[in-house]
Every structure is written in C-alpha cells, then in structure tokens.
Motif scaffolding. Structure first.
Motif, short mmCIF file in Angstrom:
data_model
loop_
_atom_site.label_atom_id
_atom_site.label_comp_id
_atom_site.label_asym_id
_atom_site.label_seq_id
_atom_site.Cartn_x
_atom_site.Cartn_y
_atom_site.Cartn_z
N SER A 301 0.84 -1.20 0.00
CA SER A 301 0.00 0.00 0.00
C SER A 301 0.87 1.25 0.00
O SER A 301 1.95 1.27 0.54
N VAL A 302 0.37 2.29 -0.62
CA VAL A 302 1.16 3.50 -0.81
C VAL A 302 0.34 4.72 -0.43
O VAL A 302 -0.80 4.86 -0.83
N ASN A 303 0.90 5.59 0.38
CA ASN A 303 0.39 6.95 0.48
C ASN A 303 1.53 7.84 0.96
O ASN A 303 2.57 7.36 1.40
N THR A 304 1.36 9.13 0.87
CA THR A 304 2.48 10.04 1.09
C THR A 304 2.98 10.03 2.52
O THR A 304 4.10 10.43 2.78
N ALA A 305 2.14 9.60 3.46
CA ALA A 305 2.56 9.60 4.86
C ALA A 305 3.08 8.25 5.32
O ALA A 305 3.35 8.06 6.48
N GLY A 306 3.23 7.31 4.42
CA GLY A 306 3.64 5.98 4.83
C GLY A 306 2.44 5.07 4.97
O GLY A 306 1.30 5.46 4.68
N ASN A 307 2.67 3.88 5.39
CA ASN A 307 1.60 2.88 5.40
C ASN A 307 0.75 2.97 6.66
O ASN A 307 0.87 2.16 7.56
N VAL A 308 -0.09 3.97 6.76
CA VAL A 308 -1.00 4.07 7.89
C VAL A 308 -2.25 3.26 7.64
O VAL A 308 -3.07 3.08 8.54
N SER A 309 -2.43 2.76 6.43
CA SER A 309 -3.65 2.00 6.13
C SER A 309 -3.64 0.64 6.81
O SER A 309 -4.63 -0.07 6.77
N ARG A 310 -2.56 0.27 7.43
CA ARG A 310 -2.51 -1.01 8.13
C ARG A 310 -2.90 -0.87 9.60
O ARG A 310 -2.91 -1.83 10.34
N ASN A 311 -3.17 0.34 10.04
CA ASN A 311 -3.48 0.56 11.45
C ASN A 311 -4.96 0.33 11.75
O ASN A 311 -5.76 0.10 10.85
N ASN A 312 -5.31 0.44 13.00
CA ASN A 312 -6.66 0.15 13.45
C ASN A 312 -7.70 1.02 12.73
O ASN A 312 -7.53 2.21 12.58
N GLY A 313 -8.79 0.37 12.30
CA GLY A 313 -9.88 1.10 11.68
C GLY A 313 -9.70 1.39 10.21
O GLY A 313 -10.50 2.12 9.62
N SER A 314 -8.65 0.83 9.58
CA SER A 314 -8.38 1.18 8.19
C SER A 314 -8.84 0.12 7.20
O SER A 314 -8.64 0.27 6.01
N GLY A 315 -9.44 -0.95 7.68
CA GLY A 315 -9.91 -1.98 6.76
C GLY A 315 -8.93 -3.14 6.64
O GLY A 315 -7.86 -3.15 7.23
N ASP A 316 -9.34 -4.13 5.84
CA ASP A 316 -8.53 -5.32 5.68
C ASP A 316 -7.34 -5.06 4.77
O ASP A 316 -7.38 -4.23 3.87
N SER A 317 -6.28 -5.79 5.00
CA SER A 317 -5.14 -5.74 4.09
C SER A 317 -5.42 -6.65 2.89
O SER A 317 -6.30 -7.50 2.93
N GLY A 318 -4.68 -6.46 1.82
CA GLY A 318 -4.93 -7.20 0.59
C GLY A 318 -4.40 -8.62 0.64
O GLY A 318 -3.30 -8.87 1.15
N TRP A 319 -5.17 -9.55 0.10
CA TRP A 319 -4.77 -10.96 0.05
C TRP A 319 -4.40 -11.35 -1.37
O TRP A 319 -4.80 -10.69 -2.33
N GLU A 320 -3.65 -12.44 -1.48
CA GLU A 320 -3.27 -12.92 -2.81
C GLU A 320 -3.17 -14.44 -2.84
O GLU A 320 -2.86 -15.09 -1.83
N GLY A 321 -3.43 -14.99 -4.02
CA GLY A 321 -3.13 -16.38 -4.32
C GLY A 321 -2.08 -16.38 -5.41
O GLY A 321 -2.21 -15.67 -6.41
N ILE A 322 -1.01 -17.16 -5.23
CA ILE A 322 0.12 -17.08 -6.14
C ILE A 322 0.79 -18.44 -6.25
O ILE A 322 0.74 -19.25 -5.30
N GLY A 323 1.40 -18.73 -7.40
CA GLY A 323 2.03 -20.04 -7.56
C GLY A 323 3.09 -20.03 -8.66
O GLY A 323 3.11 -19.14 -9.53
N ARG A 324 3.93 -21.05 -8.64
CA ARG A 324 5.03 -21.19 -9.61
C ARG A 324 5.29 -22.67 -9.86
O ARG A 324 5.35 -23.46 -8.92
N ILE A 325 5.44 -23.03 -11.14
CA ILE A 325 5.78 -24.41 -11.53
C ILE A 325 7.07 -24.35 -12.35
O ILE A 325 7.18 -23.58 -13.31
N THR A 326 8.05 -25.15 -11.97
CA THR A 326 9.33 -25.17 -12.68
C THR A 326 9.81 -26.60 -12.83
O THR A 326 9.36 -27.52 -12.13
N GLY A 327 10.72 -26.79 -13.74
CA GLY A 327 11.29 -28.12 -13.94
C GLY A 327 12.50 -28.08 -14.85
O GLY A 327 12.82 -27.05 -15.46
N ARG A 328 13.18 -29.22 -14.95
CA ARG A 328 14.33 -29.35 -15.83
C ARG A 328 14.06 -30.48 -16.83
O ARG A 328 14.40 -31.64 -16.58
N PRO A 329 13.42 -30.16 -17.96
CA PRO A 329 13.08 -31.20 -18.93
C PRO A 329 14.30 -31.87 -19.54
O PRO A 329 14.21 -33.03 -19.96
#
Length: 566
Positions: A301-329
């Motif tokens: 999260s970005v704002n000019t005063a720093g990350n105050v959006s993580r403090n009390n009363g600011s709502g939920d933080s963002g979630w993610e689903g992420i993945g990676r598949i690799t191999g050596r064929p």
C-alpha cells in the motif's frame, strides 16, 4: 597421623595380597600425599608393623594344659600377648575393610554420575557447515544453525546527464557514494526431524524498524522429503530471479521488472504455502497477505505519509493467491541442464476512503489512511536507488467523482528459462502485470531481461532444488596468496527492459545494458563489479516531477559490492 580414605583402602588391598607365609609388614606413609608404601623413602614416616591374621589353628589337645590355662587365666605370657596383638590388628583390619567398602561404593557412584554427564554432553554435536556453527542433538531430532550476510556496496556515476530540477524539487541526478546494502542475521533448524524453521532479520531494511526488518519468519512441516507445508512470513513463489537469494545473483541488483513487479511491493508476505520439490520438478503455491508494518519496506500500500492503512480502523489488508511451476526437462547432470517455469498470481489491493469520500493521504485521528498501490523502478543501481520510473498511486480522486480511479487488484504472469552447459549459462524472464479496478481497462505493464555468463575458471552455475533457482558457487580451488588457487572468476553481460506506460498510466519506459565481473575467492565470499548504462528513458507525460526529470537521461555507473555470507 590421620590417613586418607584412599590410603586406608590401599592398606586393605596390601593386607589381602600378602602371602600366608608373611608374618608382618612394615608400612610407611608419605607426609605430603598421605599414601602408604611398603618401603622407606624420602618424606615417608614409619607407622608400624602389621601382622596378617590367618585362620586360628585347632588347639593341640596334647599340649601342656597347665601352661595354657595359667597363661590364659592371668593374661600374661607370650601367647596371651600375641593373641591380644592379633585381636587388635583384626579390629583395625575390619575397620579398614568397612571404610574401604564405603569409599568404594561412593567412588563407584561418583564415576557413574560422571559417566552420565559425559553421555549428556555427547548428545549435542557442534560442527561448522558453510562456515556457520551448526548444533545437532545426537538422535538428530533437533538442529540449530546461525545464518547471516553482509553486503557493502559502492556506486560511482561517471555519466549523469539529466534534466535540471524545477521549483523547490531536489536535483534529479544520481548520487555517488557507499552504503551497507544488506546486513542480515538469522537462525534456522529442525525439531523432531519433520519440522524446520527459519527466522531472519535485516538491520538495514526500513532503517532498522522492527516491522520492516523481518524477512523470513516461518515454520515448515515436511510431510515427505519432497512435500512440505509452511506458515509465517516467506517469499512469494514467483519468478526465477526472485526465487534465488540475493546472495547468489549474477548481477548486484535484480532486473527492473523483477524489482518492480515482485521485490519492490515486498515479496515477503505472511500466509500459508505448499511446496513440492525433486531434482527435476518443483511446484509451489501460497495464500498470503500484506504484512503489518511500515510501508518503507514491508507493504504494497502506498500513500504520502507511509503505510497508515494497516493501522486500526483502516480496513482489511490485501490478500493474494500465487504459484510457480518449474522443472528441468533436459538434464545430463548438475552442470548441464535446461530449466523452464511459469508463475501466476492474483493480488487484492485495499483502498480506503474517509467519511467525505476522499482517499486520505495523511494519517487521520483514528489512524486511518488511503492505501492504494504504486509501481516504480530503478535501473540496477545499488546505492542511489531513486525511482527513475513511477506510476504514482493508482487510486486517485474522490469516491464517485468524474475521472477518479481505484485499483482493486492486479494479476501477474511470468515465464522463465535458464540453460546451464558447463561454465556457460544463459537466463531470461518475461513478466506482465495487469491492473484491475475502477477506471482501468486492460492497462498492463511488461518487462523482460536476458543475460549470458561464463566462468573463466571452469565452474558451473549451481542449482537449488527446493527453490528451483541459483545456489552458492563453490570455486574449484580457493584463493591462496601463494598462487596455488585463484578462486572462481565469472563474466556476464545482459539486457534489461521495462514499460510502465499503459492507457491512462504514465509510469515511464526504460531499457539498459549491464556488464559484470565477479570473483569468488571462497564459497562464502563474493566481490562483484558491475557497469550499467541506460540506453533510453521515456518519462514524457509523467505527473511526478522527479520521474519527468529523467526523461531522455544519459546515465552510466560503476558499481561494486563485497559480500560475506554464511
């Protein structure tokens, strides 16, 4: 004279070892050690003659009864005296034997206790693995090791042609200097063989603030050797170069698209992850959220005063689903292989409005803030990492107002390839980030890079199976002052491109070339030298004055970094 227990025991032993033919033995005591001896010597004092007591013989009934009765009755005569002396000696012997037994039992108990303590100390083994102390219990259930790294960096800008600053803005040019790029210390180990853990703190991250200094902090259950589940703070499973530790990078800094799309938004997130890894195939997925902490290095999260959006009363933080598949064929051995992989992830972004429907850019009395999201890029420099490209906050304007925009999520995709053939290697990636939300229609960012490297001393790139990425280089011969070993020497050259211009977003576009000469005198020491040269910068139309000041800039720098890690 008072005798020690050990001396008395020796007396008993000497007494029991005398032949039945011996009538008496002279004993001497050492006045310093209180030990008994059968022969005189310096410092020894005679303590008396002792007669061994044998089993009394049966009285001769034919003997002269008158004489015996007379001598027994009045306790006089040579026979009575001898019997009295024998009785006294028997009493002394019984006392010595009793004390010897008591001392022997106590001595045996002390020895047993000592042996038990020795066994306890043997249950912990200490050894040095990769130059770090490693502790392990004898049964292998518990291990503990210390890890750390120190990276001292410098930057000298020999071409620094940028537009002059306007108004009260700071100069746009790069600054030369030196810095402690990273200073990390951590602990890792296992317990009950199937669990492992890792905790790491970076003292240079976020100016040493507690929240932003933590990188890895997780516990992992190894269900089987290849399959594991972990929970805590750990890296997102995304991108070949990001999966590699910064200790093992070919260039001092990661490429622009990897930094902008993965590392800068903070790749260390909190959640749960699943991983499967064998030498020919790796798979990892995670469900994570933005960590709580200062925006400077621990939040998307970005704002000019720093990350105050993580403090009390600011709502939920963002979630993610992420993945990676690799191999050596294709894989002949660990020095000849082809690695390929893909990555994908969806991340929700939290944007908060105040009661008046405005995105707060300063902390409110309740500690709330605006949140949002920005992407930025710096061109591979390690001391002055000024954001040459910058989209600015992608959530702008009052809620519901004409022209307002709000980022709700972004999707990332990546493709990677890595060929190692003995001392020669080539590596490349393509990454794309799609922006989703109010006021956006197919806006997306792209980036890619490619480079080739060669070990002049014959080494090969090493492969980390669990991460599916680069690992520590071990020289064939460590450096020696007498010239018998020169360590490992590597040269590399590559191209890097990123585009943050798309639709209504004007974050800028740039490409560059870089060259590297790396020396690995020992496995845990690396000295890197890089030259970076900007080919083109296009920041026309940027509303951020600093970013606009880099439009058509001509920049070149010489970078160095000395690394010690374990």
């Amino acid at each position: 004279m008072k005798l020690s227990r050990l001396s008395l025991a020796i007396t008993a032993i000497l007494g029991s070892s005398l032949s039945t033919a011996a009538l008496a033995i002279d004993l001497y005591v050492d006045t310093y050690t209180e030990q008994l001896y059968a022969k005189p010597g310096p410092g020894r004092v005679h303590i008396g003659s002792f007669v061994r007591e044998d089993k009394p013989k049966t009285a001769d009934k034919t003997a002269d009864n008158t004489t015996d009765k007379t001598e027994t009755a009045d306790n006089t005569g040579p026979i009575a005296a001898e019997k009295k002396e024998t009785a006294d000696l028997s009493a002394v012997r019984r006392d010595i034997e009793l004390k010897s037994k008591m001392m022997g039992a106590r001595l045996a108990s002390d020895i047993a206790s000592l042996e038990e303590r020795v066994k306890e100390t043997e249950n912990v083994h200490v050894q040095f693995t990769d130059s770090a102390p490693h502790f392990a219990s004898k049964d292998g259930n518990f291990t503990f090791a210390i890890n750390g790294r120190m990276q001292v960096a410098s930057q000298y800008n020999f071409i620094n042609d940028v537009l002059p600053a306007t108004g009260t803005n700071l100069p746009n040019e790069w600054n030369s200097g030196a810095t402690l790029r990273r200073a990390r210390l951590g602990a890792e180990g296992t317990f009950f063989k199937i669990w492992d853990y890792k905790f790491e703190y970076d003292f240079s991250r976020g100016n040493g603030s507690v929240a932003s200094g933590i990188t890895d902090a997780y516990a992992r259950l190894n269900v089987t050797k290849p399959f594991s589940v972990k929970i805590g703070s750990f890296k997102e499973p995304f991108s070949l170069e990001e999966a590699a530790s910064n200790r093992y990078l070919t260039f001092i800094e990661r490429h622009m698209s990897v930094n902008s799309f993965v590392d800068n938004p903070n790749t260390y997130k909190t959640g749960i992850g699943v991983n499967y890894a064998v030498p020919r195939f790796q798979f990892g997925v995670a469900f994570q959220t933005e960590p709580i902490g200062a925006w400077s290095a621990a939040s998307t999260s970005v704002n000019t005063a720093g990350n105050v959006s993580r403090n009390n009363g600011s709502g939920d933080s963002g979630w993610e689903g992420i993945g990676r598949i690799t191999g050596r064929p294709w894989m002949e051995d660990e020095t000849k292989f082809l690695h390929v992989g893909i990555s994908a992830g969806h991340t929700a972004v939290n944007t908060q409005y105040n009661a008046a429907g405005q995105i707060a850019t300063t902390p409110s009395a309740q500690g709330g803030g605006g949140g949002g999201m920005a992407f930025f890029a710096f061109p591979g420099t390690n001391v002055d990492r000024t954001n040459m490209l910058n989209t600015g906050n992608l959530s702008v304007g009052d809620k519901g107002a004409p022209g307002s925009r709000r980022i709700d999520s972004y999707d990332r995709f990546g493709a990677e390839g890595w060929l190692v053939h003995g001392p020669f290697a080539v590596q490349g990636e393509y990454l794309r980030t799609n922006i989703n939300g109010l006021g956006y229609d197919n806006e997306h960012f792209t980036g890619y890079y490619g480079f080739a490297s060669y070990f002049l001393t014959g080494e090969s790139k090493a492969y980390h199976v669990k991460n599916g990425a680069a690992n520590r280089i071990k020289p064939r011969q460590n450096f020696q002052w007498n010239g018998s070993g020169w360590g490992a020497w590597e040269v590399a050259a590559g191209y890097d491109y990123i585009n943050l211009n798309s639709g209504v977003i004007r974050g800028g576009q740039a490409d560059m070339v870089r060259f590297a000469l790396n020396w690995y005198p020992h496995p845990n020491i690396k000295i890197q030298n890089n030259i970076v040269h900007i080919l083109n910068v296009n920041t026309e139309g940027s509303t951020i004055s600093r970013t606009a000041g880099f439009n058509k800039a001509d920049l070149s720098s010489f970078l160095t970094q000395v690394q010690v890690e374990f």
